[in-house]
Design an enzyme around this catalytic site. Structure first.
Site: not given
Ligand code: ITT
Ligand code: NA
Length: 181
Positions: A65, A158
């Site tokens: 997360d 990165k």
């Molecule tokens: P899950 O199904 O794993 O929850 P998710 O995309 O919804 O996938 P998160 O709830 O962790 O994941 O949401 C975090 C958001 O933050 C994700 O949708 C991206 O837009 C952003 N994010 C996270 N890590 C990132 C990274 O390394 N680079 C760019 N954006 C990132």
């Molecule tokens: Na999510």
């Protein structure tokens, strides 16, 4: 595979796989959308997500997360990062900011198997750029890590310094010890 990554986001998996590979851990993928509880605590969201993922996959899993926390917006979008990206996106974030641009990326990795539920967190300080730079997913085109001049989207390395690298490094130290004992 001995370990699976459960997520709806294949960008996250690709990075996690490559990072864990460099520590000698092979990572499979269950592409699944997990229920996310509404909470201001990333750890609480992560642990519920991990439990849900394990119940569905019945194999040792990790979930991740993440959140982008912007200081001048009191930590917004934080736990709402996924939703905010889908709604206002990078352009919307840039429109909200003026001179103060400090931010951090937070990553929580939660491991779950039959007996263990354990989380590893890490943060990476940085700033939000003035415009979108580079081709990348999510907030990559607007996040500049501290001590660098380029956005994540413009960088080649990165995966050597990201919030994800740092949380997975902690996780792998623990996981590799656990596998030995
Ligand atoms: P899950 O199904 O794993 O929850 P998710 O995309 O919804 O996938 P998160 O709830 O962790 O994941 O949401 C975090 C958001 O933050 C994700 O949708 C991206 O837009 C952003 N994010 C996270 N890590 C990132 C990274 O390394 N680079 C760019 N954006 C990132
Ligand atoms: Na999510």
């Amino acid at each position: 595979f001995d370990l699976y990554f459960v997520s709806s986001n294949s960008h996250k998996y690709k990075e996690a796989k490559s990072i864990l590979n460099s520590f000698g851990i092979k990572l499979g993928f269950f592409k699944l959308s997990l229920d996310e509880i509404q909470s201001t605590s990333l750890k609480e969201i992560a642990e519920k997500k991990a439990y849900d993922a394990f119940s569905k996959c019945k194999k040792p899993i990790i979930i991740e997360d993440d959140g982008l926390f912007i200081d001048s917006l009191n930590g917004f979008p934080g736990p709402y990062s996924s939703y905010v990206f889908k709604t206002i996106g990078n352009k919307g974030i840039l429109n909200l900011l003026t001179t103060k641009r400090k931010a951090k990326f937070v990553s929580i990795i939660t491991y779950c198997d039959k007996k263990i539920l354990k989380s590893f967190d890490a943060k990476l300080d940085g700033t939000v750029s003035k415009s979108q730079n580079g081709m990348g997913w999510g907030y990559d085109p607007i996040f500049i890590p501290k001590n660098y001049k380029k956005t994540f989207a413009e960088m080649k390395n990165k995966n050597d310094l990201s919030h994800r690298f740092k949380s997975l490094k902690k996780f792998s130290n623990w996981y590799l010890h656990k596998m030995e004992s």
